[in-house]
Write a protein that holds these residues in place. Structure first.
Motif, PDB file in Angstrom:
ATOM      1  N   THR B 181       0.828  -1.205   0.000  1.00 15.21           N
ATOM      2  CA  THR B 181       0.000   0.000   0.000  1.00 15.21           C
ATOM      3  C   THR B 181       0.861   1.253   0.000  1.00 15.21           C
ATOM      4  O   THR B 181       0.618   2.204  -0.750  1.00 15.21           O
ATOM      5  N   THR B 429      -6.944   4.000  -3.492  1.00 20.26           N
ATOM      6  CA  THR B 429      -7.523   3.123  -2.476  1.00 20.26           C
ATOM      7  C   THR B 429      -8.484   2.135  -3.119  1.00 20.26           C
ATOM      8  O   THR B 429      -8.553   0.974  -2.711  1.00 20.26           O
ATOM      9  N   ASN B 433      -7.685  -1.638  -2.362  1.00 20.26           N
ATOM     10  CA  ASN B 433      -8.573  -2.439  -1.536  1.00 20.26           C
ATOM     11  C   ASN B 433      -8.876  -3.797  -2.132  1.00 20.26           C
ATOM     12  O   ASN B 433      -9.298  -4.712  -1.434  1.00 20.26           O
ATOM     13  N   LEU B 440      -9.194  -0.331   3.552  1.00 20.48           N
ATOM     14  CA  LEU B 440      -9.153   1.041   4.043  1.00 20.48           C
ATOM     15  C   LEU B 440     -10.537   1.664   3.915  1.00 20.48           C
ATOM     16  O   LEU B 440     -11.117   1.682   2.845  1.00 20.48           O
ATOM     17  N   GLN B 445      -9.229   6.959   4.280  1.00 17.13           N
ATOM     18  CA  GLN B 445      -8.843   7.661   3.062  1.00 17.13           C
ATOM     19  C   GLN B 445      -8.803   9.156   3.288  1.00 17.13           C
ATOM     20  O   GLN B 445      -7.913   9.844   2.799  1.00 17.13           O
TER      21      GLN B 445
END
Lengths: 218, 801
Positions: B181, B429, B433, B440, B445
């Motif tokens: 990430t 994101t 994800n 998240l 976020q």
């Protein structure tokens, strides 16, 4: 077994355990590998996985699969052999929470995972983890570390037990005896670890087991 | 305030003096060169030569200013007797001051307006304001503002301590778990930001063909360059602001990790666009080379850092005889890693992080506890001062410097920065994800997007631009400064209330407990095992493999002596004991228990019930059976031997064996732990005087803690075990002093017994105040009684090494 029959079985299992159909299919393939295409697997099948040989707590892990308490059916004792459904039930303890999981569901998930861990420690199923059992846990953890490990294991287990006792039952008279770690105390001390986010593995939707089959049992 | 005036007044004085001395020098030279006319002057008894010390003096003044700035929030909280800075009371407020210097924030007292201010406004904002003031004052005084944020000074002196501090104390576990990430945000996010901002700025600059403005001069490449400078999240600013809001570990590591790793992207983009801005075009080939360059920069930086880290770890293996210079190795190797990476235009920040992270586990296993503390405090000190200086300089540099304010450019930049950040985070994101197990949420976020602060790195990079190639450099700098101010002030100030408002999960303050550690390890093995049963090689499998490789080969090379074989759990346990013991002593001898909950639980409460020992009618002193005596003696001896081996490293440079060091430390720690346990027992009256061994096995101590007080005579079995008679002396009694002596003598006696010379000497004469704490503990420990051996307790339990 016809394809449709398998499919409806899978559907039933998916509903029961929460896995997706692809995941169940993959796990079934793995199950077949481990069992040598039989319907059930025994402890020896799991024992013979070569990768597990380096794991200090493999015995506990394997026992957990055969432990009736992990099947959520209020039975105790252990199986001799387990079928695919029981295999899946045990595996379902390692599912992660999704984005849609609510707070209550997360709580329930955490409790379930902690219960699994608790069962692994509480081998005689009396509802508490006694000092002896806890010592055994730490000893197994340090079992690959030779003599140093064994000496320290006892001290560490004792210190840990003391910590549990002091956190949960702060005031004990000198004569009181702390029986052992109950499930509530267990939950309390592991509160900080956020089990629902940590105790999970990635279950694959894509079938990769065929690539690894050379390394598993045969 | 006083200091500011001091600053400002010194400067003109300095200038005047330098002119003066120049005069003098000229005079002198005239005299010497002329050689004809010797005019006898009076011998200068007192002369002022500012020029001689100008540079270091000014540097010191700035550092002093920065340090005093850190004191001021604490001073403001004291009750004001007379206006201005008051005297610091010793004790708690003093401690708070010290903590403040290390970058931690004491609680706001709420006495008057100003403390409330420092609660609302993050420190970075205050510091920038101070910088503005100082800059303004200097300008008012008519002086030239020194070019303080000179890029070389910034990159070579101010930035490395902060990054090293961050890298050395980087929490490896969450960092590695979220590495994917973090990389996505750092690399893809920064690229997106740079191109989005640069491209749209160019587009905006090109509109309005009707009124040709200065903006039309702006080419695409300079725009992209500007975009890449302004798009990078700054680690200094992030650290400064996030430290105060205490959000949960995941978000902290995401934003912070991103700010560290985007350095590689920034470096490449900057050099790429700078190179080709002169030429004016970028081809596909250049783009391709840029990508390769990025890989080289990133991986090269990490490799260089790791190499230096391994060297440092290896060196620390041999420092057991010269403990004093251990911290120096850590600092020098890390700095050289940074410089070497910068030399090749690789990413210095990544090198520094890699160096710190790689060397830490091995170095910590090798160095002494004191060195560890030294490293920690030096790093905190340097990084704290550095950070303060950077913000002050930002303020000063704002005042100075030619600004070219262009409403369109600046506002569009600020808006685009925000928009790009939000879009980038949301988009990424969405993709991330799909691959993350723990997703998240929207709140996450938002915090990640809002936490994208820009800082001094952007300014310095802008400063580096060449005026000739970039005629609009002034405008760039103005815009960069505006963005920095906006993010630091607006976002920095509002993030805390927003975090409260959104009820974002905060950092868990709980101390790491031994239970958590046991279960973390247990979980690791469990999950690895389940993965193996499932048949796929996941995250845990590879981590396990790496750990085993580490244990088998690497640790043997890099860690000295026996500790290379120490399993992690045991190391953790020792560390924890050490910490507790030190806390206990530092907290003034147990007046305030380090543990969160005062508890009366002690070891006896958890031992399995045994049949009560038969109460002897006459209360005769029970004796150990012969076999048991042998065991105990063996245990004691073997333990002493082991202790002695460790203690041999002391030589005349460390006359008095530091009780916190290695082997002796271990013993004392165990004792102190037991003391802690005792404290939990309310009734001390039960305990009679007891002869105590200098070194005990846990068995014996545990056995003693039962409530059945019986004096226990050990004299027969072991000559080496001294008897120390003690009664419940109060902490301030002179008995405590004697105990220390006795204890040491006892140890010495034992060791002399076994004919092994030890350079440890008992402290003679008046005790140092620091030692007073320990005797108290020793004394308390002695107040134990042994009810006699219990059947299942005394197995063969050798002492912990």
């Amino acid at each position: 077994m016809g394809a449709s029959q398998t499919h409806s079985e899978y559907q039933y299992l998916a509903d029961k355990t929460g896995f997706s159909l692809e995941q169940i299919k993959n796990l079934h393939k793995r199950f077949q590998q481990l069992s040598g295409n039989e319907d059930t697997i025994s402890k020896e099948n799991l024992d013979s996985i070569p990768a597990l040989a380096n794991n200090p707590i493999r015995k506990q892990i394997i026992d957990a699969f055969f432990d009736k308490r992990n099947q959520h059916q209020e039975e105790v004792g252990s199986f001799e052999e387990i079928g695919f459904e029981q295999f899946l039930m045990v595996m379902s303890h390692f599912r992660p929470p999704t984005l849609k999981t609510t707070e209550e569901e997360k709580e329930a998930l955490r409790k379930e995972k902690l219960r699994f861990l608790f069962n692994m420690h509480d081998t005689d199923n009396d509802g508490v983890i006694t000092l002896e059992e806890y010592r055994k846990v730490v000893e197994e953890l340090l079992s690959k570390s030779g003599a140093i490990g064994q000496e320290a294991a006892k001290a560490i287990a004792d210190a840990a037990m003391l910590e549990v006792a002091s956190t949960n039952v702060p005031h004990m008279a000198p004569d009181d005896f702390y029986e052992g770690i109950t499930f509530e105390h267990f939950e309390q001390i592991l509160k900080g670890l956020e089990m629902e986010s940590r105790m999970h593995i990635r279950f694959l939707d894509v079938d990769t087991t065929t690539m690894r089959c050379g390394k598993s049992t045969s | 305030m006083v200091l500011l005036f001091l600053e400002v007044s010194v400067r003109p004085l300095g200038v005047a003096c330098s002119q003066d001395t120049n005069h003098n020098n000229n005079h002198h030279q005239d005299q010497h060169s002329g050689n004809a006319t010797h005019v006898k002057k009076a011998f200068p008894v007192l002369s002022l030569d500012y020029h001689h010390i100008k540079a270091p003096f000014e540097v010191s003044l700035w550092v002093l200013l920065a340090s005093l700035m850190k004191l001021v929030p604490a001073a403001r909280q004291l009750p004001v007797t007379s206006g201005g800075l008051t005297e610091h009371q010793p004790g708690k407020p003093g401690e708070d001051t010290a903590l403040n210097c290390l970058g931690e924030k004491p609680s706001v007292s709420g006495f008057h307006l100003v403390p409330r201010l420092s609660g609302i406004v993050p420190e970075s904002c205050l510091l920038i304001t101070v910088g503005l003031l100082v800059g303004g004052l200097i300008k008012l005084a008519g002086e030239d503002v020194p070019p303080v944020l000179d890029s070389r000074l910034f990159f070579l002196c101010l930035l490395p301590p902060i990054i090293l501090d961050a890298g050395y104390f980087l929490p490896i576990r969450p960092f590695m778990e979220n590495l994917g990430t973090i990389l996505m945000f750092a690399v893809v996010g920064t690229l997106w930001n740079a191109f989005f901002i640069g491209g749209l700025l160019y587009a905006v600059c090109q509109i309005q063909p009707a009124n040709p403005s200065i903006l039309h001069q702006l080419e695409l490449l300079p725009c992209l360059l500007f975009g890449s400078i302004v798009s990078a999240v700054d680690p200094v600013a992030v650290l400064a602001v996030f430290e105060e809001i205490h959000i949960n570990e995941l978000l902290h590591i995401l934003v912070f990790g991103e700010s560290l790793l985007n350095d590689a992207v920034t470096v490449v983009l900057y050099h790429l666009f700078e190179e080709y801005s002169g030429v004016g075009t970028v081809t596909v080939m250049d783009g391709f080379l840029g990508i390769i360059s990025f890989l080289v920069v990133a991986c090269g930086g990490v490799l260089v850092g790791a190499l230096y880290g391994i060297l440092a770890a290896f060196t620390s293996r041999f420092t057991s005889h010269t403990r004093v210079i251990e911290p120096l190795f850590v600092f020098v190797y890390s700095y050289m890693a940074y410089l070497s990476a910068e030399m090749f235009h690789l990413s210095g920040i990544m090198a520094l992080i890699a160096c710190g992270a790689v060397m830490r586990p091995y170095v910590e296993a090798n160095i002494s506890h004191k060195s560890h503390t030294t490293i920690k405090y030096f790093l905190k000190m340097w990084s704290s001062v550095s950070e303060t200086l950077i913000f002050i300089f930002l303020g000063v540099a704002t005042v100075d410097g030619k600004h070219a304010w262009n409403w369109t450019f600046v506002t569009v930049t600020v808006v685009l920065c925000l928009v790009a950040r939000v879009m980038g985070v949301v988009g990424l994101t969405f993709v991330i994800n799909k691959f993350r197990i723990v997703k998240l949420t929207t709140k996450d976020q938002f915090i990640v997007a809002y936490g994208g602060l820009r800082g001094a790195i952007a300014f310095s990079l802008g400063f580096l631009l060449d005026e000739r190639v970039f005629p609009l450099r002034g405008m760039f700098l103005t815009a960069i400064i505006t963005v920095i101010f906006f993010t630091v002030f607006v976002q920095g100030m509002t993030i805390k209330p927003l975090v409260e408002l959104l009820a974002v999960k905060k950092k868990q303050e709980a101390k790491r407990s031994i239970n958590e550690e046991i279960h973390t390890q247990f979980l690791d093995h469990l999950l690895t095992g389940i993965e193996d049963i499932c048949g796929h090689y996941g995250h845990h499998h590879w981590k396990d493999k790496l750990n085993r490789f580490n244990k088998k080969y690497v640790k043997k090379c890099l860690i000295a002596g026996e500790r290379s074989k120490e399993p992690q759990l045991i190391a953790f346990y020792h560390k924890m004991e050490m910490k507790q013991a030190i806390e206990l002593v530092e907290s003034g001898g147990g007046i305030k228990l380090p543990s969160a909950l005062p508890s009366t639980v002690s070891m006896q409460n958890i031992q399995p019930k045994k049949p009560p020992p038969p109460k002897p009618v006459e209360r005769a002193l029970p004796q150990l059976p012969k076999g048991r005596e042998e065991e105990i003696r063996k245990i004691l001896r073997s333990n002493l031997q082991r202790t002695r081996q460790r203690l041999r490293s002391y030589n005349r440079h460390t006359l008095v064996a530091d009780p916190y060091e290695d082997g002796l430390g271990d013993l004392l720690i165990k004792k102190q732990k037991m003391i802690e346990l005792e404290k939990k027992i309310k009734d001390m009256n039960n305990y009679l005087t007891v002869p105590a061994a200098a070194s005990d096995s846990p068995t014996m101590r545990r056995a003693r803690l039962a409530s059945d007080p019986q004096a226990y005579n050990m004299k027969q079995q072991s000559d080496s075990v001294p008897t120390i008679q003690v009664d419940l002396a109060s902490p301030q009694s002179p008995d405590s002093v004697n105990l220390m002596d006795e204890f040491r003598q006892a140890k010495q006696q034992q060791q002399e017994d076994d004919e092994q010379g030890l350079m440890m000497k008992p402290p003679s004469g008046p005790h140092k105040p620091g030692e007073a704490g320990e005797p108290r503990e020793q004394k308390l420990m002695r107040c134990l009684s042994d009810p006699g051996p219990s059947a299942d307790e005394e197995e063969d339990e050798p002492f912990l090494p």
